[in-house]
Design a protein around this motif. Structure first.
Motif, PDB file in Angstrom:
ATOM      1  N   PHE A  80      54.003  31.522  46.630  1.00 56.33           N
ATOM      2  CA  PHE A  80      53.771  32.542  47.658  1.00 56.33           C
ATOM      3  C   PHE A  80      54.034  33.934  47.087  1.00 56.33           C
ATOM      4  O   PHE A  80      53.255  34.867  47.309  1.00 56.33           O
ATOM      5  CB  PHE A  80      54.677  32.285  48.862  1.00 56.33           C
ATOM      6  CG  PHE A  80      54.618  33.368  49.908  1.00 56.33           C
ATOM      7  CD1 PHE A  80      53.510  33.505  50.737  1.00 56.33           C
ATOM      8  CD2 PHE A  80      55.672  34.266  50.049  1.00 56.33           C
ATOM      9  CE1 PHE A  80      53.451  34.522  51.698  1.00 56.33           C
ATOM     10  CE2 PHE A  80      55.626  35.278  50.997  1.00 56.33           C
ATOM     11  CZ  PHE A  80      54.508  35.408  51.827  1.00 56.33           C
ATOM     12  N   GLU A  81      55.129  34.078  46.321  1.00 58.26           N
ATOM     13  CA  GLU A  81      55.443  35.384  45.746  1.00 58.26           C
ATOM     14  C   GLU A  81      54.435  35.797  44.679  1.00 58.26           C
ATOM     15  O   GLU A  81      54.129  36.990  44.553  1.00 58.26           O
ATOM     16  CB  GLU A  81      56.863  35.376  45.182  1.00 58.26           C
ATOM     17  CG  GLU A  81      57.916  35.297  46.287  1.00 58.26           C
ATOM     18  CD  GLU A  81      59.322  35.547  45.798  1.00 58.26           C
ATOM     19  OE1 GLU A  81      59.541  35.553  44.564  1.00 58.26           O
ATOM     20  OE2 GLU A  81      60.201  35.733  46.659  1.00 58.26           O
ATOM     21  N   MET A  82      53.902  34.819  43.926  1.00 50.50           N
ATOM     22  CA  MET A  82      52.845  35.165  42.981  1.00 50.50           C
ATOM     23  C   MET A  82      51.598  35.638  43.713  1.00 50.50           C
ATOM     24  O   MET A  82      50.843  36.473  43.214  1.00 50.50           O
ATOM     25  CB  MET A  82      52.528  33.974  42.074  1.00 50.50           C
ATOM     26  CG  MET A  82      53.519  33.772  40.940  1.00 50.50           C
ATOM     27  SD  MET A  82      53.787  35.269  39.933  1.00 50.50           S
ATOM     28  CE  MET A  82      52.111  35.649  39.395  1.00 50.50           C
ATOM     29  N   ALA A  93      44.887  42.526  38.028  1.00 48.28           N
ATOM     30  CA  ALA A  93      45.042  41.190  38.623  1.00 48.28           C
ATOM     31  C   ALA A  93      43.995  40.217  38.103  1.00 48.28           C
ATOM     32  O   ALA A  93      44.259  39.014  37.976  1.00 48.28           O
ATOM     33  CB  ALA A  93      44.958  41.276  40.148  1.00 48.28           C
ATOM     34  N   ALA A  94      42.816  40.726  37.780  1.00 47.44           N
ATOM     35  CA  ALA A  94      41.744  39.866  37.271  1.00 47.44           C
ATOM     36  C   ALA A  94      42.066  39.297  35.897  1.00 47.44           C
ATOM     37  O   ALA A  94      41.440  38.334  35.463  1.00 47.44           O
ATOM     38  CB  ALA A  94      40.430  40.649  37.213  1.00 47.44           C
ATOM     39  N   LYS A  95      43.073  39.870  35.234  1.00 49.06           N
ATOM     40  CA  LYS A  95      43.445  39.411  33.899  1.00 49.06           C
ATOM     41  C   LYS A  95      44.568  38.376  33.937  1.00 49.06           C
ATOM     42  O   LYS A  95      45.007  37.908  32.886  1.00 49.06           O
ATOM     43  CB  LYS A  95      43.917  40.601  33.051  1.00 49.06           C
ATOM     44  CG  LYS A  95      42.901  41.733  32.922  1.00 49.06           C
ATOM     45  CD  LYS A  95      43.512  42.913  32.193  1.00 49.06           C
ATOM     46  CE  LYS A  95      42.558  44.101  32.151  1.00 49.06           C
ATOM     47  NZ  LYS A  95      43.184  45.281  31.504  1.00 49.06           N
ATOM     48  N   VAL A  96      45.038  38.034  35.135  1.00 49.79           N
ATOM     49  CA  VAL A  96      46.210  37.168  35.283  1.00 49.79           C
ATOM     50  C   VAL A  96      45.867  35.925  36.087  1.00 49.79           C
ATOM     51  O   VAL A  96      45.156  35.991  37.096  1.00 49.79           O
ATOM     52  CB  VAL A  96      47.365  37.923  35.975  1.00 49.79           C
ATOM     53  CG1 VAL A  96      48.577  37.009  36.155  1.00 49.79           C
ATOM     54  CG2 VAL A  96      47.739  39.175  35.197  1.00 49.79           C
ATOM     55  N   GLN A  97      46.377  34.773  35.652  1.00 46.82           N
ATOM     56  CA  GLN A  97      46.246  33.530  36.410  1.00 46.82           C
ATOM     57  C   GLN A  97      47.616  32.868  36.508  1.00 46.82           C
ATOM     58  O   GLN A  97      48.477  33.051  35.642  1.00 46.82           O
ATOM     59  CB  GLN A  97      45.260  32.575  35.747  1.00 46.82           C
ATOM     60  CG  GLN A  97      45.682  32.097  34.367  1.00 46.82           C
ATOM     61  CD  GLN A  97      44.679  31.159  33.723  1.00 46.82           C
ATOM     62  OE1 GLN A  97      43.699  30.743  34.340  1.00 46.82           O
ATOM     63  NE2 GLN A  97      44.909  30.794  32.462  1.00 46.82           N
ATOM     64  N   PRO A 120      45.905  29.493  51.252  1.00 48.83           N
ATOM     65  CA  PRO A 120      45.470  30.889  51.139  1.00 48.83           C
ATOM     66  C   PRO A 120      46.596  31.875  50.858  1.00 48.83           C
ATOM     67  O   PRO A 120      46.341  33.011  50.453  1.00 48.83           O
ATOM     68  CB  PRO A 120      44.821  31.160  52.503  1.00 48.83           C
ATOM     69  CG  PRO A 120      45.432  30.153  53.425  1.00 48.83           C
ATOM     70  CD  PRO A 120      45.658  28.934  52.590  1.00 48.83           C
ATOM     71  N   ALA A 121      47.852  31.459  51.067  1.00 46.54           N
ATOM     72  CA  ALA A 121      48.984  32.345  50.780  1.00 46.54           C
ATOM     73  C   ALA A 121      49.338  32.346  49.299  1.00 46.54           C
ATOM     74  O   ALA A 121      50.089  33.201  48.847  1.00 46.54           O
ATOM     75  CB  ALA A 121      50.203  31.925  51.605  1.00 46.54           C
ATOM     76  N   PHE A 122      48.806  31.385  48.560  1.00 44.76           N
ATOM     77  CA  PHE A 122      49.092  31.283  47.131  1.00 44.76           C
ATOM     78  C   PHE A 122      48.143  32.199  46.351  1.00 44.76           C
ATOM     79  O   PHE A 122      47.190  32.743  46.914  1.00 44.76           O
ATOM     80  CB  PHE A 122      48.945  29.838  46.669  1.00 44.76           C
ATOM     81  CG  PHE A 122      50.007  28.896  47.189  1.00 44.76           C
ATOM     82  CD1 PHE A 122      51.132  29.369  47.844  1.00 44.76           C
ATOM     83  CD2 PHE A 122      49.869  27.521  47.030  1.00 44.76           C
ATOM     84  CE1 PHE A 122      52.113  28.512  48.326  1.00 44.76           C
ATOM     85  CE2 PHE A 122      50.841  26.648  47.498  1.00 44.76           C
ATOM     86  CZ  PHE A 122      51.968  27.145  48.146  1.00 44.76           C
ATOM     87  N   PRO A 123      48.365  32.381  45.053  1.00 42.16           N
ATOM     88  CA  PRO A 123      47.490  33.261  44.266  1.00 42.16           C
ATOM     89  C   PRO A 123      46.019  32.838  44.334  1.00 42.16           C
ATOM     90  O   PRO A 123      45.709  31.646  44.377  1.00 42.16           O
ATOM     91  CB  PRO A 123      48.025  33.117  42.837  1.00 42.16           C
ATOM     92  CG  PRO A 123      49.433  32.657  43.006  1.00 42.16           C
ATOM     93  CD  PRO A 123      49.440  31.800  44.230  1.00 42.16           C
ATOM     94  N   LYS A 124      45.143  33.803  44.329  1.00 41.57           N
ATOM     95  CA  LYS A 124      43.711  33.504  44.318  1.00 41.57           C
ATOM     96  C   LYS A 124      43.313  32.865  42.990  1.00 41.57           C
ATOM     97  O   LYS A 124      42.418  32.023  42.942  1.00 41.57           O
ATOM     98  CB  LYS A 124      42.903  34.790  44.536  1.00 41.57           C
ATOM     99  CG  LYS A 124      43.093  35.410  45.910  1.00 41.57           C
ATOM    100  CD  LYS A 124      42.275  36.686  46.043  1.00 41.57           C
ATOM    101  CE  LYS A 124      42.469  37.319  47.417  1.00 41.57           C
ATOM    102  NZ  LYS A 124      41.710  38.598  47.539  1.00 41.57           N
ATOM    103  N   ARG A 125      43.985  33.272  41.942  1.00 43.79           N
ATOM    104  CA  ARG A 125      43.702  32.746  40.601  1.00 43.79           C
ATOM    105  C   ARG A 125      44.786  31.734  40.234  1.00 43.79           C
ATOM    106  O   ARG A 125      45.670  32.021  39.438  1.00 43.79           O
ATOM    107  CB  ARG A 125      43.625  33.897  39.594  1.00 43.79           C
ATOM    108  CG  ARG A 125      42.548  34.922  39.947  1.00 43.79           C
ATOM    109  CD  ARG A 125      42.706  36.226  39.177  1.00 43.79           C
ATOM    110  NE  ARG A 125      41.733  37.210  39.615  1.00 43.79           N
ATOM    111  CZ  ARG A 125      41.905  38.020  40.654  1.00 43.79           C
ATOM    112  NH1 ARG A 125      43.016  37.955  41.359  1.00 43.79           N
ATOM    113  NH2 ARG A 125      40.967  38.888  41.005  1.00 43.79           N
ATOM    114  N   LEU A 126      44.702  30.574  40.869  1.00 44.34           N
ATOM    115  CA  LEU A 126      45.722  29.535  40.699  1.00 44.34           C
ATOM    116  C   LEU A 126      45.096  28.276  40.131  1.00 44.34           C
ATOM    117  O   LEU A 126      44.140  27.728  40.691  1.00 44.34           O
ATOM    118  CB  LEU A 126      46.383  29.231  42.041  1.00 44.34           C
ATOM    119  CG  LEU A 126      47.405  28.093  42.083  1.00 44.34           C
ATOM    120  CD1 LEU A 126      48.548  28.334  41.108  1.00 44.34           C
ATOM    121  CD2 LEU A 126      47.944  27.936  43.516  1.00 44.34           C
TER     122      LEU A 126
END
Length: 203
Positions: A80-82, A93-97, A120-126
């Motif tokens: 959630f925090e990620m 953000a696009a450079k991070v997963q 949906p609360a988790f990172p989009k890039r997970l």
């Protein structure tokens, strides 16, 4: 096993995971992750059922976290925090997963992992990864991650380290991201690593 005992086991598991993360960070349980080799070759399975290896880390900054989908607190809180960290990174953000690797492959099947990481609360890039017990064990050893099953039957818990690892776009270790960091602090550490040309042990 009574609900009271299960609750006690869960609380103890959370406390042990937090203490383990803090102890490793400070070198109490041996060399801190920054002083030893972290990471290496592995083979796991993603949420599409495809076999992947360490190349899944190439080309992006990766926040690697070991946990499990039945985790009552640490894992959902970390993810959630990620999810909150991503917007703080702005265009970067696009450079991070975020790479979530289970330590409970018996229950965390491909289908279970796919459903879990879709929150949906988790990172989009997970990226969610599972595999056989042998594959998970080997990956955890490579990343020097502690975990241990506690309890019997279907209601068991898994004690595990609470920290995450930041890996650079070459798949090499950059730094530890402790559990107690705020999203703002985590974002700041990731940005600091991105600004370092070496991109290793830099944050």
């Amino acid at each position: 096993m009574s609900r009271r005992i299960l609750a006690l086991v869960a609380v103890l598991a959370i406390a042990l995971a937090i203490l383990t993360g803090l102890a490793v960070r400070r070198g109490v349980l041996g060399p801190a992750p920054q002083t030893v080799a972290v990471g290496g070759p592995f083979q796991l399975v993603d949420t599409s059922g495809r076999t992947v290896d360490q190349d899944v880390l190439k080309g992006k900054w990766s926040v690697v976290f070991f946990g499990f989908t039945h985790c009552p607190d640490i894992c959902p809180t970390t993810l959630f925090e990620m999810g909150q960290v991503e917007p703080l990174l702005g265009a970067d953000a696009a450079k991070v997963q975020t790479v979530f690797i289970t330590v409970d492959p018996a229950r965390d099947t491909v289908a279970q992992m796919k459903a879990y990481v879709a929150n949906p609360a988790f990172p989009k890039r997970l990226v969610g990864l599972t595999g056989s017990q042998a594959q998970v064990d080997a990956t955890a050893r490579a990343y020097r991650v502690y975990y241990q099953k506690v309890g019997d039957g279907d209601d068991y818990q898994v004690n595990h380290a609470a920290y995450s690892y930041l890996m650079n776009p070459r798949g090499r270790f950059a730094c530890v991201l402790p559990y107690e960091l705020t999203p703002e602090q985590t974002a700041a550490k990731i940005k600091a690593a991105m600004q370092d040309r070496n991109g290793a042990e830099s944050c």
